[in-house]
Design a protein around this motif. Structure first.
Motif: not given
Length: 320
Positions: A204-208, A245-247, A278-280
């Motif tokens: 579950a903690p890895m869902k995103v 997250t987001g990268c 990419k996201c640093k």
């Protein structure tokens, strides 16, 4: 006979320290992917357990500390055996050995020294520094304030520190006040979700993170390797995704490895962390490998994790 199917890195696998609540000098070391269930077995509330913990005069037992982050059962068993047998383990150099046997069994083999909490924690600190285990993506959890204080004393007494990326997490009962500055708090939740019962036993903690990766590869948005710049043909290699997250940075697993190890400027073969081109942000190798193995070996687990709840259940959850 069908070939054994490789499994993804499990969501949780631990090595634990058990202590009798009746006789605190009685200790036990074991390993499990499910600490709450294993504790019930040791306390006779479920089938299983170990002969050494079956004496009713020592029950109930409590898990006062665990080491988590092992990539599987075999890895955890190796660490467990080394921690339980520090006088014999070949993972510990002879000149660094803390626990030594002074007696012998009838068969002539060295007898295991009687462990104390201090000796176990000292050997734990040592094992986290030896080449065999020093770079594994492990975390330490302490559920008793006095055990954590003993750990801090071991850290102060040690010649070398453990790696600073090893997380030390604490979760003490409300009657134990111990806000150590060097630790992250797991919180003081209700009894049913406190301590080992608050540990995530699934993905579950890895869902995103998993959903992000699935979207990238299902819609063939791999693009170019964030490290070497070469195009990443869909389905033609082992590609790892940035853990931030987001990268959506994707790259060859070999390129990620060389990039992270190059930042450390040493001769190690197992990366730990490194800056994403990419996201640093700091990408975590252990998290990236868990997502990768889940993506290529755990299709059923991913489907279960990302399955949308039924409308009635989703409505009930939103109303609650």
């Amino acid at each position: 006979m069908a070939a054994h199917r490789s499994k993804p890195i499990p969501p949780l696998y631990t090595v634990y320290i058990l202590r009798s609540t009746v006789r605190r000098a009685s200790l036990y070391i074991g390993s499990t992917p499910h600490p709450p269930r294993r504790l019930k077995q040791h306390n006779g509330e479920a089938k299983g357990g170990a002969a050494r913990t079956s004496r009713s005069r020592l029950r109930p037992w409590e898990m006062v500390s665990i080491v988590s982050g092992f990539p599987g059962m075999v890895a955890a068993l190796k660490f467990e055996w080394a921690l339980a047998n520090p006088h014999l383990s070949l993972h510990i150099p002879a000149d660094s050995r803390i626990s030594k046997s002074t007696r012998r069994k009838r068969n002539g083999r060295p007898k295991r020294p009687i462990p104390t909490m201090t000796s176990i924690l000292s050997n734990l600190h040592l094992l986290l520094r030896v080449p065999s285990f020093a770079r594994w993506p492990l975390s330490l959890h302490f559920f008793a304030a006095e055990v954590h204080q003993s750990w801090q004393a071991c850290c102060r007494a040690a010649v070398e520190p453990i790696r600073d990326t090893i997380r030390v997490l604490t979760a003490f009962r409300r009657d134990h006040k111990g806000d150590e500055e060097s630790s992250e708090r797991l919180g003081e939740a209700p009894a049913e979700s406190w301590g080992i019962h608050a540990l995530p036993l699934d993905y579950a903690p890895m869902k995103v993170y998993v959903a992000k990766a699935r979207s990238i590869f299902e819609f063939e948005r791999e693009g170019a390797c964030v490290v070497c710049g070469e195009d990443l043909p869909p389905g033609q290699g082992l590609y790892a995704v940035c853990s931030n997250t987001g990268c959506e940075g994707v790259g060859h697993i070999s390129c990620w490895s060389q990039h992270m190890l190059g930042e450390e400027n040493n001769d190690h073969v197992l990366p730990i962390t490194g800056q994403c081109p990419k996201c640093k942000g700091d990408a975590v190798w252990g998290d990236m490998m868990k997502e990768l193995t889940l993506r290529i070996r755990g299709l059923k687990e991913v489907d279960k994790l990302l399955k949308k709840p039924r409308r009635r259940k989703a409505r009930a959850e939103s109303d609650g």
